[in-house]
Structure formats: C-alpha cells, structure tokens
Design a protein around this motif. Structure first.
Motif, mmCIF file in Angstrom:
data_model
loop_
_atom_site.group_PDB
_atom_site.id
_atom_site.type_symbol
_atom_site.label_atom_id
_atom_site.label_comp_id
_atom_site.label_asym_id
_atom_site.label_seq_id
_atom_site.Cartn_x
_atom_site.Cartn_y
_atom_site.Cartn_z
ATOM 1 N N ARG A 123 -7.093 -1.950 -0.934
ATOM 2 C CA ARG A 123 -7.023 -1.186 0.317
ATOM 3 C C ARG A 123 -8.218 -1.508 1.196
ATOM 4 N N GLY A 133 0.805 -1.231 0.000
ATOM 5 C CA GLY A 133 0.000 0.000 0.000
ATOM 6 C C GLY A 133 0.831 1.272 0.000
ATOM 7 N N ASP A 141 -5.846 -5.532 1.905
ATOM 8 C CA ASP A 141 -6.404 -6.804 2.397
ATOM 9 C C ASP A 141 -5.781 -7.976 1.629
ATOM 10 N N ARG A 154 -14.033 5.124 0.233
ATOM 11 C CA ARG A 154 -13.484 6.249 -0.536
ATOM 12 C C ARG A 154 -14.097 6.265 -1.941
ATOM 13 N N ASP A 174 -9.797 0.427 3.053
ATOM 14 C CA ASP A 174 -10.785 1.526 3.078
ATOM 15 C C ASP A 174 -11.405 1.764 1.703
ATOM 16 N N CYS A 175 -11.188 0.814 0.797
ATOM 17 C CA CYS A 175 -11.619 0.982 -0.600
ATOM 18 C C CYS A 175 -13.089 1.419 -0.708
ATOM 19 N N HIS A 224 -0.230 10.759 4.417
ATOM 20 C CA HIS A 224 -1.580 10.963 4.955
ATOM 21 C C HIS A 224 -2.622 10.098 4.236
ATOM 22 N N TYR A 225 -2.247 9.540 3.072
ATOM 23 C CA TYR A 225 -3.206 8.771 2.278
ATOM 24 C C TYR A 225 -2.956 7.259 2.406
ATOM 25 N N PHE A 226 -1.918 6.895 3.175
ATOM 26 C CA PHE A 226 -1.562 5.467 3.269
ATOM 27 C C PHE A 226 -2.672 4.656 3.942
ATOM 28 N N GLN A 227 -2.843 3.427 3.445
ATOM 29 C CA GLN A 227 -3.761 2.484 4.092
ATOM 30 C C GLN A 227 -3.297 1.068 3.767
ATOM 31 N N HIS A 228 -3.504 0.126 4.687
ATOM 32 C CA HIS A 228 -3.079 -1.263 4.471
ATOM 33 C C HIS A 228 -3.950 -1.938 3.417
#
Length: 798
Positions: free
Chosen positions: A178, A150, A173, A184, A180-181, A167-171
C-alpha cells in the motif's frame, strides 16, 4: 565445516585428543569453561550495544538482557515486549521433540520503554473499529498481504481473504505494498495500539475510570511495628501521584479507605463533611457495603477529609489489644465496592498476620518442616481451601486486581493468601519482621512505584499463531476460564505472560511462523484499548539452525517457571531430575546431530547455549527447589509466586546475581564470577540479586577506600546495620551511590542495601548468593555440576 564455528569444546590442553574419563577431563576443562559467564556478557555488550537493534529482519536473535541497546521497531515487536526461546523453530513436531528445546515466548505487553524509544502509536479507526481477518480475527498487521489492487487482503495467519472496508482502501505500489504503508503504524510496526469501540466493552457500555481502595490492617502487630503510621503518612503524599494518562491533568482514579482487624471499618470521606465518618461492619460472614455515597471519592474534592482521616487512624488504634484478623471478607468488601460503583480497580491490602478470626477464608497454621523433602511437600504450596480460588474468579469478572503488602512476624500461609493477587494480575510484597527504621525505605519505594506505575484494568489477552503451531500453555499472574483467553483483572508494566507453543502441523522454511499477541484493556483514564504485538520467526529443517538461534536466558526463564509450577503436583526431587534430564537431552542432541566428531571426553556446547549448565544449576539450587534449613515455607511460596510473572532480565539476575569489585575509577567496574574465590580480603564488592544489594567489605580493605565509602578509615568502625551509605563529598562515594541508584531503577522491586563485613554472621546470607560455589543446602558447585552434566550427556549418547 560451518557448524564448528558455532560450538565450544573444552578438553585437556585445548584441542588434543584424549581418552575420556569424564570426571578428571571435565574438571580440567571447567577451568577453561568457568570463565565464560562474564565473558559471554561482555562480548555481547562489545558487539551489540553500539548499533540500534532493528526489528525488520525476521528471526534475528536480540542482544542479551544484560546489554544496553536501543531498539528501532521496523515490523516486529521489540525484545522489551517479546522474547522467544528460539528464533528459528523446527519445521516438524518430531524435530522439536528430538531437540527438547522449549518453544516459548515471554511477553511483557505493557513494558516501559527507555526515553530514547517511541512508545507504541495509537491508531483510531473511529466507530468502525480495528480492521480484522474475517476468519481467525487477527488484527491488521505488517503480515497481511493486500491483493486485487488493494480491495482485499489475505491473512498471514490463516490465509483467509477479507474485503478491505471502503474507508480503509488505498492503492498499491509496484511492489504490491500500500502506498500509505509507512504512514500507518499497523502496517509498518511490530507494536501499536488501537482505540477499541463500544463493541469491545462489557455489556456494550464504555467503562468508568478505575478506583483504588486501601485496606489497612489495624491489629496489634500492625500498629506496634509502625506499619499503620507509615502507611497513613505516605498515603497523604501518594494521593498526588495516582496514575494519569496526561502528566499535567489530574488523575481520574477515585479512592476509598477501610481499616480492619476482626471487623471492618468503612469511612465516608465525602467532600461536604467536616470530619470523616466511620461505619463498622461486624458481621463478616455476609459481607456488604454499608455506604455508597462518599466511599469512593475524587481526591481533589475530598482532600481535606481524607487527610484528616489518615491523621486520625494511627491515633484511633494506638492502644488496640486486638490480635486477630480476617482476610477473605476484606477482599469481598473491595469487590462489592467496585461492583456498586460499576468500575474496575485495584485493592491495596496492608496485612500482618495469619487470618485466624472466625470468618470466611479463615486459615489454620499448617507449617510443617517435616514435610519438606517428602512426597507430601507439594501440599505446602497448594492453597488450604478452594475459598480464595472462587473469590479470585469473582474478582477477575469485575476487573478487581489485588496487591498484597505483607508484614509478617511468623507464618502467614503465603501460598493461600497469595492466591487472589496471583490470579488477578496483582503482586505480593513481603517484609518479614518489619522494623520501621530499617525497612521503611524499601516498603515506601515499593508502594510508591506500585501506586504510580502504568497499568491496564479488566484485560483479556489472546495469542494467535500462523498455521502449524498454536499456543498450548500459559504461565503468569492471571486467570483462565477457557483454553485461549488469558484474563487479567489488572496488568501492569512489570508483568509478563509466558506462552508455550506446540506444533499441530508441518511448518515451511519459506513462510516461517507468525505470532500476534493482542491485549484488550481499560486505561487509567477509562479508555478501552487494544495493545498489539507481532512477531515473525524463521523455520528450519536442520537442527543446527535451531541451535544457532536460541536465547539461553529466555529458556532458563521458561524452565524455571515450568519447574516452579510443577511443584504444585510433583515431588521436588522429581522436578529437579526432570530439569537435569531435559537439559542433558538438549545438549546430547546437539552433540549427536550438529557438532563435528570429537573425543567422548570433551564437553561440547552450542555457541549460544554455553551458559545453559551454569544457569540451570542456579535454578536447581534456588531456595524454591533446594531450600536451606533456615528458608521458611512462606519464603518459598513467595519466591515461587514472584517468579511466575518475572521478565527475562529480572530472572537472569535472580538466578545468577552480579558481583562487582569496587575499584577507584570512573567507569562501571566489570563483574566477576559469582564465587567466593573471587573475593579478595583487601577489596569491597557489590552483589545484586534483584531483591537485595549486598556490600561486602574485606577485613583488609584499604583505609582510603573505607574512608571514601563509609567516612571511617577502620574496618571495625563500620556499622553493619546501615541500610544506606553516607553522602560523602568525594567522587568515589558519589559514583558508588549512582551505581546503586541505577541498579535499583532497573528493577521492579526496591533492593534494600545490606552491609556485610567479612567473617560477620551476615556473611552466611551473602555467601548463599555466590551461586557458582557448593551451597550449604547441598547444591553442587558449577564445576561439579558440569561433570555431572557431562556424564548425563554421555549416558544418553551411549
């Protein structure tokens, strides 16, 4: 064979083999074929209107524009925003050339959505602004692939790898998405908006809210027709309906007023004044703004002064004898006012005659019927001089959009007067021989919608594509100073931009092709925004897959825009021949490469293109390409400009109007074929053209029907001059008025209702729109055109 399920063949006695003398066979087959237009529309309605159309499947063809359907955005733009000519495009340029199917998208960036659909979500990334690919600058979208846990993403358009800002990073799956897909919009939806930062603004300065300036022609013709009086009365009401972001809040749009004939009168309507003040500029050769303070004002602050002004204008010019007008200086004045206020905005011009007064942009009457049909005809569609093109360029740079309302009694040279509106993203409305009592309703409805409709200002649109194809040509109301940026001083919810794509490399069936349309604009509240639409389509190495995934209505929309633009440099006959040839090549290629072997006497059409001949014939017979004797040069120029930014649903009914028999019954009647032979003397029919509504009344219509509609039992007592139906207390009257209202609500222009009694002289106008019949100007009937088309296809194959 799989291909066979997707084709229509028509011949004598269904499937029998026979030797093919094209004409007689075709004319037998057309009896079968001609039923289709209505049938295709009804079948699509039956199959596709019940379930929502979900956009998550790449490359699926949407329901027809004539079908009512709900859209669920699951990663591709809704067909209300983007419609493609083909949803499965050839892998190579050679294959595309062989098929002759145009590869294009009709994009309507700010389209209005029905109440049951969610408008695009707003995404705000704060001062950092939208996340983009480092190389091609594409915006974050569902086609970006996140890698390295990510920390980076690979661009779906150019394959470049870009770091993800902290600030936009996310793990990710277990599937590599992502976590948080779904939260967003930019990662899960096909359409959304970003709040733009100051870097996206002119001179790195946040924009001011836009302004509206109203210019009223007060020459003799304008006053005498009642136009001046109607405009002034209506503007008092419309001040409450200026566009606003939040329906409860007051609009922040400021307004200004100017009247003009040979000179310009500016009005100071500052709130502190007891009465408006007039300032006259008579030197129109060097236009300037005579006042800064008090010209553009907030409506709520200055309402008393503005209303006083609008009451006084008709009285001030009631006895004018001035017949000459200017036009160029009027636009220059509006442009100077917006420059002085440092804002974008829209000019509303209410104008009545050819501007022959001595001034920049003065025009002469060049209407010459003798040129029609000759190689010099194209000059009639070109502007008289370069003056208005240069003025357009300045307007676009300032974000000054121009809407022109014309009230002509004779030639006004629409081809030239329309240059600035067409180049700035504006609109032209035309009310020939305007009569207050007959045309008031149509004009006021058009004006109200024009003032209120959602729009963006000072806009720039760019279309990015994945490797292998690129956007090469653009059609619509805009200006381009380079080959990639479509510049729009104004962009409203009705306007489309049509984009043609060509191959610059091979495409792969595995990856398909991507398109992203991004529009940067200023909202009516003065906020800078980015509207983004994404579209993924499939790619194919078999022609059969291309022909199975085309959209005929969109192809016709593209062909007509291409043809209408070609008129500027090509003789009309050549333009028409080119259209016929390209259509024949599309169908010949299908027959040669995709259809199962059959006799030469059969006309074989792809399943999703079986209406191509009937619609193409309508384009060829349109007033722009084949005018009747009574069609003026101005009308042709007007229709040409109007079509340039039409969406697919409007061009569909513009070329093939819908004809409904009115029967006693609750549901919407099913349309019938657009031909005189469908009319029964005992019936009443409603015809919708997109610009007009006709109510045709048969001479033997039943008394009960006439009583229910007109309140009179006899045919002779019906008043053919009525433009609205009486409100009668019976279910049929109510239902018919509801149908008319619903048709009007679907169109961007108000359709005037005309009552046509059988064998009245107005019937000639009505019959002109029965597009399956032979036209008075020499256009072929549908049957004859099919025979001609079949002959062309067979020539290509032999």
């Amino acid at each position: 064979m799989e291909e066979q399920s997707g084709e229509k063949s028509f011949g004598q006695g269904g499937d029998q083999e026979h030797d093919g003398h094209s004409t007689d066979v075709n004319c037998v087959c057309t009896a079968v074929l001609c039923v289709l237009q209505i049938q295709v529309i009804e079948d699509d309605r039956a199959n596709k209107s019940s379930e929502p159309f979900t956009t998550g499947v790449k490359g699926q063809t949407p329901p027809l524009v004539t079908t009512n359907f709900q859209v669920k955005d699951q990663g591709n733009a809704s067909p209300r925003f983007v419609r493609c000519t083909a949803y499965n495009i050839p892998c190579t340029a050679d294959m595309a050339k062989q098929s002759q199917v145009p590869l294009a998208a009709v994009i309507k960036p700010l389209a209005m959505l029905p109440p049951d659909e969610t408008r695009p979500y707003m995404v705000d990334h704060g001062e950092a602004g939208p996340i983009r690919c480092n190389r091609c600058k594409a915006y974050m979208c569902p086609y970006m692939q996140f890698i390295e846990g990510g920390r980076r993403f690979q661009c779906g358009f150019c394959s470049c790898v870009t770091d993800v800002p902290p600030h936009y990073f996310q793990h990710l799956d277990h599937t590599g998405k992502r976590v948080d897909c779904c939260d967003r919009p930019e990662l899960s939806l096909g359409s959304y908006e970003f709040v733009a930062t100051v870097d996206y603004c002119k001179n790195n300065k946040l924009p001011q809210p836009p302004s509206f300036i109203f210019f009223i022609d007060v020459s003799y013709n304008a006053v005498k027709s009642g136009m001046v009086n109607i405009v002034c009365q209506e503007l008092k009401t419309l001040l409450d309906y200026l566009p606003r972001e939040n329906p409860e809040a007051d609009s922040v749009v400021r307004v200004g007023f100017v009247t003009y004939n040979k000179v310009l009168h500016f009005y100071n309507v500052k709130s502190s004044l007891a009465q408006p003040q007039m300032m006259v500029v008579s030197d129109v050769s060097d236009m300037f703004l005579p006042l800064l303070d008090g010209f553009l004002v907030n409506v709520n602050d200055s309402r008393m002064v503005i209303e006083s002004l609008l009451d006084q204008i008709p009285e001030m010019f009631a006895d004018t004898r001035e017949t000459e007008t200017v036009f160029g200086p009027v636009i220059q004045a509006g442009l100077e006012a917006l420059k002085a206020a440092d804002c974008a905005g829209k000019l509303f011009l209410f104008h009545s005659s050819l501007p022959i007064a001595e001034a920049p942009g003065k025009l002469k009457n060049r209407e010459d019927k003798k040129l029609v049909g000759t190689d010099k005809e194209k000059s009639l569609f070109q502007p008289q001089s370069g003056f208005y093109s240069n003025l357009s360029k300045e307007c676009v740079a300032q974000g000054c959009c121009v809407d022109l309302f014309l009230f002509p009694n004779q030639y006004v040279d629409v081809a030239t007067l329309g240059v600035v509106p067409v180049s700035t993203g504006g609109s032209v409305y035309k009310y020939t021989y305007f009569q207050a009592e007959m045309d008031r309703e149509r004009f006021l409805n058009d004006l109200r919608r024009d003032v209120q409709k959602p729009m963006g200002f000072d806009a720039v649109m760019r279309v990015r594509t994945s490797t292998g194809i690129r956007a090469t040509d653009f059609f619509g109301s805009f200006f381009m100073s380079n080959t990639t940026d479509v510049e729009l001083a104004g962009l409203d919810c009705d306007k489309t931009v049509t984009v043609e794509f060509r191959h610059d490399d091979k495409l792969s069936e595995d990856t398909g092709a991507l398109m992203q349309c991004a529009v940067l604009y200023t909202s009516c509240s003065g906020q800078r925004r980015l509207r983004v639409h994404n579209m993924a389509v499939n790619c194919c190495s078999q022609l059969a897959d291309l022909y199975r995934n085309c959209e005929t209505d969109t192809i016709i929309n593209f062909f007509s825009k291409y043809a209408y633009r070609s008129l500027l440099n090509t003789p009309t006959k050549t333009v028409r021949d080119t259209l016929v040839n390209q259509c024949a090549q599309i169908l010949a290629c299908y027959r040669k490469n995709c259809a199962s072997p059959s006799s030469a006497g059969q006309l074989i059409l792809p399943e999703c293109m079986k209406l191509l001949p009937v619609y193409l014939n309508c384009v060829l017979k349109s007033d722009v390409l084949q005018p009747g004797a009574d069609v003026s040069v101005d009308d042709r120029a007007y229709l040409r400009q109007l079509l340039s930014c039409m969406d697919v649903s409007e061009s569909h009914v513009f070329f093939y109007p819908r004809l409904l028999p009115l029967l006693d019954g609750g549901s919407l009647p099913m349309a019938v074929r657009n031909s005189e032979e469908r009319l029964s003397k005992g019936g009443v029919y409603l015809l919708e053209t997109g610009l007009y509504l006709f109510l045709w009344v048969g001479a033997n219509a039943q008394q009960e029907l006439l009583s229910n509609i007109f309140g009179t039992p006899t045919f002779s007592q019906i008043d053919p001059n009525m433009t609205s139906l009486p409100e009668l207390d019976n279910p049929f009257s109510q239902r018919l008025r509801e149908i008319i209202d619903s048709f009007r609500s679907q169109r961007s222009r108000y359709m005037k209702l005309m009552v046509v009694k059988q064998e009245d002289k107005a019937e000639l106008i009505f019959k002109h729109f029965l597009c399956e019949d032979k036209s008075a100007s020499g256009g072929a009937s549908y049957v004859d055109f099919l025979c001609h088309m079949h002959k062309e296809i067979r020539q290509l194959l032999s």
